[in-house]
Design a protein around this motif. Structure first.
Motif, mmCIF file in Angstrom:
data_model
loop_
_atom_site.group_PDB
_atom_site.id
_atom_site.type_symbol
_atom_site.label_atom_id
_atom_site.label_comp_id
_atom_site.label_asym_id
_atom_site.label_seq_id
_atom_site.Cartn_x
_atom_site.Cartn_y
_atom_site.Cartn_z
ATOM 1 N N PRO A 151 0.801 -1.237 0.000
ATOM 2 C CA PRO A 151 0.000 0.000 0.000
ATOM 3 C C PRO A 151 0.825 1.275 0.000
ATOM 4 N N ARG A 152 1.956 1.288 0.702
ATOM 5 C CA ARG A 152 2.735 2.526 0.814
ATOM 6 C C ARG A 152 3.487 2.861 -0.467
ATOM 7 N N TRP A 153 3.648 1.876 -1.360
ATOM 8 C CA TRP A 153 4.390 2.124 -2.605
ATOM 9 C C TRP A 153 3.538 1.936 -3.860
ATOM 10 N N ARG A 154 2.346 1.411 -3.701
ATOM 11 C CA ARG A 154 1.562 0.976 -4.867
ATOM 12 C C ARG A 154 1.297 2.103 -5.861
ATOM 13 N N ASP A 155 0.992 3.293 -5.361
ATOM 14 C CA ASP A 155 0.634 4.377 -6.277
ATOM 15 C C ASP A 155 1.770 4.729 -7.229
ATOM 16 N N ARG A 156 3.007 4.552 -6.769
ATOM 17 C CA ARG A 156 4.157 4.924 -7.599
ATOM 18 C C ARG A 156 4.781 3.736 -8.315
ATOM 19 N N LEU A 157 4.673 2.541 -7.716
ATOM 20 C CA LEU A 157 5.509 1.435 -8.195
ATOM 21 C C LEU A 157 4.749 0.162 -8.559
ATOM 22 N N ALA A 158 3.442 0.175 -8.515
ATOM 23 C CA ALA A 158 2.692 -1.056 -8.794
ATOM 24 C C ALA A 158 3.123 -1.664 -10.119
ATOM 25 N N GLY A 159 3.465 -2.938 -10.075
ATOM 26 C CA GLY A 159 3.854 -3.658 -11.283
ATOM 27 C C GLY A 159 5.315 -3.574 -11.642
ATOM 28 N N HIS A 160 6.058 -2.646 -11.056
ATOM 29 C CA HIS A 160 7.452 -2.462 -11.459
ATOM 30 C C HIS A 160 8.360 -3.607 -11.019
ATOM 31 N N GLY A 161 7.949 -4.395 -10.055
ATOM 32 C CA GLY A 161 8.771 -5.526 -9.637
ATOM 33 C C GLY A 161 8.297 -6.847 -10.195
ATOM 34 N N ALA A 162 7.310 -6.825 -11.097
ATOM 35 C CA ALA A 162 6.727 -8.079 -11.597
ATOM 36 C C ALA A 162 6.465 -7.981 -13.086
ATOM 37 N N ARG A 163 7.525 -7.869 -13.848
ATOM 38 C CA ARG A 163 7.408 -7.682 -15.290
ATOM 39 C C ARG A 163 7.819 -8.920 -16.076
ATOM 40 N N TYR A 164 7.732 -10.099 -15.488
ATOM 41 C CA TYR A 164 8.410 -11.238 -16.099
ATOM 42 C C TYR A 164 7.522 -12.438 -16.297
ATOM 43 N N VAL A 165 6.207 -12.290 -16.170
ATOM 44 C CA VAL A 165 5.342 -13.463 -16.246
ATOM 45 C C VAL A 165 5.281 -14.050 -17.651
ATOM 46 N N HIS A 166 5.868 -13.353 -18.630
ATOM 47 C CA HIS A 166 5.850 -13.851 -20.000
ATOM 48 C C HIS A 166 6.984 -14.827 -20.282
ATOM 49 N N ILE A 167 7.855 -15.081 -19.310
ATOM 50 C CA ILE A 167 8.938 -16.038 -19.513
ATOM 51 C C ILE A 167 8.342 -17.441 -19.587
ATOM 52 N N LEU A 168 8.745 -18.200 -20.600
ATOM 53 C CA LEU A 168 8.249 -19.557 -20.773
ATOM 54 C C LEU A 168 9.108 -20.556 -20.012
ATOM 55 N N GLU A 169 8.564 -21.736 -19.837
ATOM 56 C CA GLU A 169 9.328 -22.833 -19.262
ATOM 57 C C GLU A 169 10.158 -23.515 -20.360
ATOM 58 N N PRO A 170 11.205 -24.247 -19.988
ATOM 59 C CA PRO A 170 12.050 -24.877 -21.012
ATOM 60 C C PRO A 170 11.270 -25.709 -22.026
ATOM 61 N N ALA A 171 10.322 -26.505 -21.565
ATOM 62 C CA ALA A 171 9.560 -27.349 -22.495
ATOM 63 C C ALA A 171 8.766 -26.512 -23.496
ATOM 64 N N GLU A 172 8.323 -25.335 -23.071
ATOM 65 C CA GLU A 172 7.576 -24.468 -23.985
ATOM 66 C C GLU A 172 8.490 -23.877 -25.049
ATOM 67 N N TYR A 173 9.701 -23.475 -24.662
ATOM 68 C CA TYR A 173 10.650 -22.998 -25.667
ATOM 69 C C TYR A 173 11.007 -24.127 -26.641
ATOM 70 N N LEU A 174 11.201 -25.322 -26.114
ATOM 71 C CA LEU A 174 11.495 -26.471 -26.968
ATOM 72 C C LEU A 174 10.396 -26.663 -28.003
ATOM 73 N N ALA A 175 9.136 -26.588 -27.567
ATOM 74 C CA ALA A 175 8.008 -26.778 -28.484
ATOM 75 C C ALA A 175 7.981 -25.684 -29.548
ATOM 76 N N ARG A 176 8.263 -24.444 -29.166
ATOM 77 C CA ARG A 176 8.222 -23.339 -30.129
ATOM 78 C C ARG A 176 9.226 -23.564 -31.258
ATOM 79 N N PHE A 177 10.449 -23.950 -30.909
ATOM 80 C CA PHE A 177 11.474 -24.107 -31.933
ATOM 81 C C PHE A 177 11.273 -25.382 -32.745
ATOM 82 N N THR A 178 10.735 -26.408 -32.123
ATOM 83 C CA THR A 178 10.422 -27.623 -32.874
ATOM 84 C C THR A 178 9.372 -27.332 -33.937
ATOM 85 N N GLU A 179 8.372 -26.541 -33.566
ATOM 86 C CA GLU A 179 7.326 -26.166 -34.523
ATOM 87 C C GLU A 179 7.891 -25.361 -35.687
ATOM 88 N N LEU A 180 8.997 -24.654 -35.445
ATOM 89 C CA LEU A 180 9.626 -23.855 -36.505
ATOM 90 C C LEU A 180 10.616 -24.674 -37.333
#
Length: 300
Positions: A190-219
């Protein structure tokens, strides 16, 4: 290190998403790209360089001599220069979004290489980087974590490779570790949310190894994907805080700007949390760091 317009991309900012596939996606507020500090980043150059050296050992020989190589998210250029050691005749370009990093890279590494090749550096946002020529190798070290939707660029980057060329990257997978989880929680408190919400959590788009493997296999690539957790022994007072000051903390420090009081208060809170999570031992502080690797070779 920086490579996405509203997102930093740095060779560390470690930026991975390990066991959080079911975690809710945080809301990230739009903000300016973070200001990078090459000197701070290079304070842990040894530990930051090792994963790239491990990646290099798994990259096969390139189809053309002299090779044409692109390094995406080159940061201060110290790792880009290692490409010239492996391929001394190559023409190598490092791309980054950060003016600070590009100035340092150009100052320290640009120009002819001892093996007859050439190193240069250029400004690019990896979120929309489209190769304008063919490459033997496109490589990225601890940068793509700053680029949401980076897997969506894989097809275009593979297409830009010459037959038998390689796309290889290393990306942090450490974002569920205490260092990063506590940073996200503090930014959303609460004390930082107005200025910093989301700034420490920008990485949920990182895939797991098996997902990267599937992407390149498909290519249609021959692909090698693996992960490693490095148990790094860091020296000095508050070394984990010193580490993240060069990477994951850059968006927070940029957002707080010249508000020294706010910076000091935030760092004091974060420092105490890190001390509890990573207590020092007799020979230093152990900082485990998970990384994900992929080497995708285009059909010859």
């Amino acid at each position: 290190m920086a490579s996405a317009s509203n997102r930093p991309i740095s060779r560390e900012a470690s930026h991975m998403h390990s066991d959080t596939a079911s975690a809710p996606t945080p809301v990230v507020t739009a903000s300016a790209a973070p200001v990078w500090d090459p000197q701070q980043y290079l304070r842990h150059a040894g530990h930051r360089t090792r994963p790239f050296l491990d990646l290099l050992t798994r990259i096969p020989e390139l189809p053309t001599t002299p090779a044409r190589i692109a390094d995406l998210g080159c940061g201060p250029g110290n790792v880009t220069a290692l490409l010239a050691d492996r391929w001394p005749q190559a023409r190598i370009t490092g791309f980054d979004l950060s003016p600070e990093m590009l100035r340092r890279a150009t100052q320290d590494h640009a120009g002819p290489t001892p093996g007859g090749g050439h190193l240069d550096f250029g400004h690019a946002d990896l979120a929309d980087w489209h190769p304008e020529e063919s490459y033997d190798l496109i490589v990225s070290n601890a940068a793509l974590q700053w680029v949401p939707n980076h897997p969506g660029s894989f097809a275009a980057w593979i297409t830009a490779l010459r037959p038998g060329g390689t796309f290889a990257f290393q990306i942090p997978g450490n974002f569920t570790a205490p260092s990063h989880r506590m940073l996200a929680d503090l930014c959303d408190a609460p004390r930082w949310r107005d200025r910093l919400a989301g700034h420490g959590a920008r990485y949920v788009h990182i895939l797991e190894p098996a997902e990267y493997l599937a992407r390149f296999t498909e290519l249609g690539c021959a692909v090698d994907v693996w992960e490693t957790t490095y148990h790094q022994l860091l020296a000095g007072p508050d070394p984990v805080l010193d580490w993240v000051k060069g990477t994951a903390l850059r968006p927070v420090l940029t957002e707080l700007g010249d508000d020294k009081e706010a910076v000091d208060r935030f760092l004091a809170e974060y420092r105490e949390a890190l001390r509890a999570a990573y207590p020092p031992g007799p020979r230093g502080t152990v900082f485990p760091f998970r990384r994900i690797f992929a080497v995708a070779r285009k059909e010859a």
